[in-house]
Design a protein around this motif. Structure first.
Motif, PDB file in Angstrom:
ATOM      1  N   VAL A   7       1.552   9.178   1.628  1.00  0.00           N
ATOM      2  CA  VAL A   7       2.770   8.387   1.769  1.00  0.00           C
ATOM      3  C   VAL A   7       3.490   7.876   0.624  1.00  0.00           C
ATOM      4  N   ARG A   8       2.810   7.366  -0.429  1.00  0.00           N
ATOM      5  CA  ARG A   8       3.207   6.859  -1.784  1.00  0.00           C
ATOM      6  C   ARG A   8       3.660   8.122  -2.503  1.00  0.00           C
ATOM      7  N   ARG A  46       5.483  10.842   5.690  1.00  0.00           N
ATOM      8  CA  ARG A  46       5.588   9.546   6.074  1.00  0.00           C
ATOM      9  C   ARG A  46       5.260   9.196   7.557  1.00  0.00           C
ATOM     10  N   THR A  47       5.622  10.166   8.317  1.00  0.00           N
ATOM     11  CA  THR A  47       5.511   9.945   9.881  1.00  0.00           C
ATOM     12  C   THR A  47       4.349  10.390  10.483  1.00  0.00           C
ATOM     13  N   HIS A  48       3.433  11.174   9.826  1.00  0.00           N
ATOM     14  CA  HIS A  48       2.111  11.560  10.168  1.00  0.00           C
ATOM     15  C   HIS A  48       1.152  10.523  10.193  1.00  0.00           C
ATOM     16  N   ARG A  49       0.358  10.398  10.982  1.00  0.00           N
ATOM     17  CA  ARG A  49      -0.508   9.336  11.106  1.00  0.00           C
ATOM     18  C   ARG A  49      -2.221   9.834  11.653  1.00  0.00           C
ATOM     19  N   PRO A  50      -2.954   9.777  10.663  1.00  0.00           N
ATOM     20  CA  PRO A  50      -4.316  10.101  10.981  1.00  0.00           C
ATOM     21  C   PRO A  50      -4.976   9.683  12.452  1.00  0.00           C
ATOM     22  N   ARG A  51      -5.392  10.548  13.096  1.00  0.00           N
ATOM     23  CA  ARG A  51      -6.065  10.140  14.330  1.00  0.00           C
ATOM     24  C   ARG A  51      -7.505   9.507  14.334  1.00  0.00           C
ATOM     25  N   SER A  74       0.840  -1.126   0.021  1.00  0.00           N
ATOM     26  CA  SER A  74      -0.055   0.045  -0.038  1.00  0.00           C
ATOM     27  C   SER A  74       0.956   1.200   0.019  1.00  0.00           C
ATOM     28  N   LEU A  75       2.046   1.098   0.462  1.00  0.00           N
ATOM     29  CA  LEU A  75       2.983   2.462   0.562  1.00  0.00           C
ATOM     30  C   LEU A  75       4.038   2.503  -0.750  1.00  0.00           C
ATOM     31  N   ARG A  76       3.942   1.691  -1.613  1.00  0.00           N
ATOM     32  CA  ARG A  76       5.067   1.659  -2.563  1.00  0.00           C
ATOM     33  C   ARG A  76       4.434   2.650  -3.665  1.00  0.00           C
TER      34      ARG A  76
END
Length: 158
Positions: free
Chosen positions: A53-54, A70-75, A6-8
Motif C-alpha cells: 500500500v505504501r 490500495r483496495t485489496h485486503r488480505p483474507r 503504516s501506509l505513508r
C-alpha cells in the motif's frame, strides 16, 4: 484525512525515496518498487501488505495497479512468521538480484518485463536476525512513450 503512519510512503530499511529514482530507467523503477514492497517494519506496519500500500502511494505504479493494491485486503491475519518478527520489533532490509529469463519478452518503447530474486532479511531491534525470505518477482512496466516515466503495471511473485 491523513494516511495512518503504516501506509505513508516513507521508506524504511533500505528503500529509496521516490524522488531519487530515475523514472526513465525500467530497472531503477522496478528495483525501487520491489524494494519498497518488501521493506517491512513491524513497529508501524500491521502486516506485510502495508508495504504494498505504501508503494501504491509513490507514483511509481499505474493508477489501476495502485488502486488494486490500495483496495485489496488480505483474507487472513499475519501468520506466525510475522508474529515472531513483531516480537523482536523487526524491520527488513532488501536485496535484489536480476534473474533474467531468456524467454521473457523483448523490451519495446512502451513495455518492459523484469525478473528479480528478492531477499528480505528481518532484523530485530534486539539484535536478532532471522533467516531471509526469498521470492522470485516478475515486474511488468509500461510507459506512454520513449523518454517518459516507466510505471509498474503488475508484480507477480513465486
Amino acid at each position: 484525512m491523513p494516511l495512518p503512519e503504516s501506509l505513508r510512503a516513507t521508506p524504511r530499511g533500505n528503500a529509496s525515496p521516490p524522488d531519487t529514482i530515475d523514472h526513465t530507467d525500467a530497472d531503477a523503477v522496478g528495483r525501487g518498487v520491489l524494494t519498497m514492497m518488501w521493506t517491512f517494519d513491524t513497529t508501524s506496519d500491521t502486516a506485510p501488505f502495508d508495504a504494498s500500500v505504501r508503494a501504491a502511494q509513490t507514483g511509481w505504479l499505474t493508477e489501476a495497479y495502485a488502486a488494486l493494491l490500495r483496495t485489496h485486503r488480505p483474507r487472513a491475519v499475519p501468520g506466525a512468521q510475522w508474529q515472531e518478527w513483531a516480537s523482536h520489533r523487526a524491520h527488513t532490509t532488501v536485496t535484489l538480484h536480476k534473474a533474467e529469463d531468456a524467454a521473457k519478452p523483448a523490451d519495446t518503447a512502451t513495455e518492459a518485463w523484469r525478473q528479480w530474486v528478492v531477499t528480505a532479511t528481518p532484523h530485530g531491534r534486539d539484535h536478532w536476525t532471522a533467516e531471509p525470505v526469498t521470492a522470485l518477482a516478475y515486474v511488468r512496466l509500461i510507459r506512454k512513450d520513449t523518454g517518459t516515466a516507466w510505471l509498474v503495471d503488475r508484480v507477480l511473485t513465486r
